[in-house]
Write a protein that holds these residues in place. Structure first.
Motif, mmCIF file in Angstrom:
data_model
loop_
_atom_site.group_PDB
_atom_site.id
_atom_site.type_symbol
_atom_site.label_atom_id
_atom_site.label_comp_id
_atom_site.label_asym_id
_atom_site.label_seq_id
_atom_site.Cartn_x
_atom_site.Cartn_y
_atom_site.Cartn_z
ATOM 1 N N GLY A 41 0.776 -1.231 0.000
ATOM 2 C CA GLY A 41 0.000 0.000 0.000
ATOM 3 C C GLY A 41 0.804 1.275 0.000
ATOM 4 N N VAL A 42 2.112 1.183 0.081
ATOM 5 C CA VAL A 42 2.942 2.383 0.140
ATOM 6 C C VAL A 42 3.228 2.889 -1.275
ATOM 7 N N ILE A 43 3.145 4.207 -1.444
ATOM 8 C CA ILE A 43 3.451 4.844 -2.720
ATOM 9 C C ILE A 43 4.884 5.387 -2.644
ATOM 10 N N TYR A 44 5.679 5.101 -3.656
ATOM 11 C CA TYR A 44 7.082 5.508 -3.658
ATOM 12 C C TYR A 44 7.331 6.508 -4.785
ATOM 13 N N GLN A 45 8.118 7.538 -4.460
ATOM 14 C CA GLN A 45 8.476 8.559 -5.447
ATOM 15 C C GLN A 45 9.946 8.926 -5.271
ATOM 16 N N TRP A 46 10.761 8.582 -6.296
ATOM 17 C CA TRP A 46 12.183 8.900 -6.281
ATOM 18 C C TRP A 46 12.435 10.177 -7.088
ATOM 19 N N SER A 47 13.381 10.971 -6.622
ATOM 20 C CA SER A 47 13.809 12.147 -7.381
ATOM 21 C C SER A 47 15.294 12.393 -7.113
ATOM 22 N N PRO A 48 16.028 12.895 -8.124
ATOM 23 C CA PRO A 48 15.583 13.124 -9.504
ATOM 24 C C PRO A 48 15.372 11.799 -10.231
ATOM 25 N N VAL A 49 14.707 11.864 -11.349
ATOM 26 C CA VAL A 49 14.394 10.630 -12.085
ATOM 27 C C VAL A 49 15.549 10.221 -13.007
ATOM 28 N N THR A 50 16.538 11.082 -13.133
ATOM 29 C CA THR A 50 17.660 10.819 -14.051
ATOM 30 C C THR A 50 18.361 9.511 -13.696
ATOM 31 N N GLY A 51 18.491 8.643 -14.686
ATOM 32 C CA GLY A 51 19.218 7.393 -14.506
ATOM 33 C C GLY A 51 18.428 6.288 -13.837
ATOM 34 N N SER A 110 15.343 3.418 -13.649
ATOM 35 C CA SER A 110 14.495 2.607 -14.523
ATOM 36 C C SER A 110 13.022 2.929 -14.320
ATOM 37 N N ASN A 111 12.641 3.248 -13.093
ATOM 38 C CA ASN A 111 11.253 3.596 -12.762
ATOM 39 C C ASN A 111 11.261 4.354 -11.438
ATOM 40 N N PRO A 112 10.932 5.654 -11.449
ATOM 41 C CA PRO A 112 11.000 6.436 -10.213
ATOM 42 C C PRO A 112 9.831 6.186 -9.269
ATOM 43 N N ASN A 113 8.883 5.347 -9.648
ATOM 44 C CA ASN A 113 7.665 5.154 -8.861
ATOM 45 C C ASN A 113 7.553 3.755 -8.267
ATOM 46 N N ILE A 114 8.673 3.093 -8.071
ATOM 47 C CA ILE A 114 8.670 1.792 -7.410
ATOM 48 C C ILE A 114 9.666 1.827 -6.247
ATOM 49 N N ALA A 115 9.560 0.842 -5.375
ATOM 50 C CA ALA A 115 10.411 0.836 -4.182
ATOM 51 C C ALA A 115 11.874 0.601 -4.529
ATOM 52 N N GLN A 116 12.141 -0.230 -5.531
ATOM 53 C CA GLN A 116 13.520 -0.604 -5.836
ATOM 54 C C GLN A 116 13.816 -0.445 -7.332
ATOM 55 N N PRO A 117 14.060 0.774 -7.773
ATOM 56 C CA PRO A 117 14.425 0.964 -9.179
ATOM 57 C C PRO A 117 15.891 0.622 -9.418
ATOM 58 N N LEU A 118 16.232 0.414 -10.674
ATOM 59 C CA LEU A 118 17.622 0.281 -11.078
ATOM 60 C C LEU A 118 18.157 1.669 -11.421
ATOM 61 N N ALA A 119 19.312 1.985 -10.875
ATOM 62 C CA ALA A 119 19.915 3.294 -11.107
ATOM 63 C C ALA A 119 21.159 3.141 -11.971
ATOM 64 N N SER A 120 21.260 3.999 -13.002
ATOM 65 C CA SER A 120 22.437 4.010 -13.879
ATOM 66 C C SER A 120 22.897 5.445 -14.091
ATOM 67 N N PRO A 121 23.258 6.144 -13.035
ATOM 68 C CA PRO A 121 23.715 7.529 -13.201
ATOM 69 C C PRO A 121 25.089 7.560 -13.851
ATOM 70 N N VAL A 153 26.982 10.461 -13.410
ATOM 71 C CA VAL A 153 27.734 11.325 -12.499
ATOM 72 C C VAL A 153 27.235 11.055 -11.087
ATOM 73 N N ASN A 154 27.994 11.510 -10.093
ATOM 74 C CA ASN A 154 27.567 11.359 -8.703
ATOM 75 C C ASN A 154 26.202 12.019 -8.518
ATOM 76 N N THR A 155 25.264 11.300 -7.903
ATOM 77 C CA THR A 155 23.881 11.769 -7.805
ATOM 78 C C THR A 155 23.330 11.523 -6.406
ATOM 79 N N THR A 156 22.637 12.512 -5.867
ATOM 80 C CA THR A 156 21.924 12.367 -4.590
ATOM 81 C C THR A 156 20.459 12.086 -4.901
ATOM 82 N N TYR A 157 19.975 10.925 -4.500
ATOM 83 C CA TYR A 157 18.588 10.547 -4.746
ATOM 84 C C TYR A 157 17.776 10.730 -3.461
ATOM 85 N N ASN A 158 16.553 11.241 -3.618
ATOM 86 C CA ASN A 158 15.612 11.401 -2.509
ATOM 87 C C ASN A 158 14.435 10.473 -2.726
ATOM 88 N N LEU A 159 14.012 9.821 -1.672
ATOM 89 C CA LEU A 159 12.877 8.902 -1.742
ATOM 90 C C LEU A 159 11.768 9.409 -0.821
#
Length: 226
Positions: free
Chosen positions: A20-30, A32-43, A45-51
């Motif tokens: 039932g939890v809704i997930y939103q990752w930002s930024p979406v750069t790199g 695979s899907n910013p709206n799931i709990a466990q996306p694949l990240a391929s940045p 450059v060094n990136t700070t992600y917020n969940l």
């Protein structure tokens, strides 16, 4: 947790989804899907992600978390090498990364040490165009592979196949495909039993029994290379 990602190797972020939890990752750069709990990240450059996690229920709540992905880039680019075979072994690995934790050259049988950054070819070096491959792994465990082509500026001459003949017989050794050009010279060693030791395909005359071994050296006078 903050983590290190190898360039061009996707990394799994987050933790397994809660019902039932809704997930939103930002930024979406790199991602695979910013709206799931466990996306694949391929940045790249060094990136700070917020969940942001939005929990369900009549008293809906939100929670945020942050992680830093540091991108480890082990890439390198080695130039191709043109060499004179008569000058001896050739050192490889120009532009290879320094202080890598692991080096692996291929073909390993053609270098002095396949586990160092800058090995040399064996003596003599290859007499035809050869591709060498280096895989270097850095301290982060990230590996990158690059290739170089080693090309002799004077291709090896053709001495021809081994021959068997009877005493007093003659046979042409070498090959008609050896080029005859003003800037090229041929020298057979030794010169005995040959009608012309400077010909690309001289005639051998068997005057006695035995085994005779000949070496053909081709020299490009303009390049001063044999």
């Amino acid at each position: 947790n903050d983590t290190v990602a190898c360039l061009n190797q996707p990394l799994l972020l987050g933790s397994p989804a809660l019902p039932g939890v809704i997930y939103q990752w930002s930024p979406v750069t790199g991602l695979s899907n910013p709206n799931i709990a466990q996306p694949l990240a391929s940045p790249v450059v060094n990136t700070t992600y917020n969940l942001l996690a939005i929990f369900p229920g009549s008293c809906a709540t939100q929670a945020t978390e942050q992680l830093i992905v540091t991108v480890s880039n082990p890439g390198f680019d080695m130039p191709d090498i043109a060499f004179c075979p008569g000058n001896g072994p050739v050192q490889l690995g120009t532009n290879a990364p320094v202080n890598a934790s692991l080096y692996d050259w291929s073909p390993a049988t053609l270098v002095t040490d396949s586990a160092i950054a800058n090995p040399s070819t064996l003596t003599p070096p290859p007499n035809s165009s050869t591709i060498f491959t280096l895989t270097a792994t850095n301290a982060d465990g990230c590996a990158f592979t690059d290739t170089l082509r080693l090309t002799p500026v004077v291709p090896a001459p053709l001495a021809g196949p081994d021959r068997l003949l009877c005493n007093s017989q003659t046979v042409s050794i070498g090959s008609n495909s050896n080029p005859v050009l003003p800037n090229l010279s041929c020298q057979w060693i030794p010169t005995s039993n040959l009608d012309n030791a400077n010909s690309p395909n001289p005639v051998f005359t068997a005057t006695t029994g035995g085994t005779f071994t000949y070496i053909l050296i081709k020299t490009d006078i303009l390049l001063n290379c044999s």
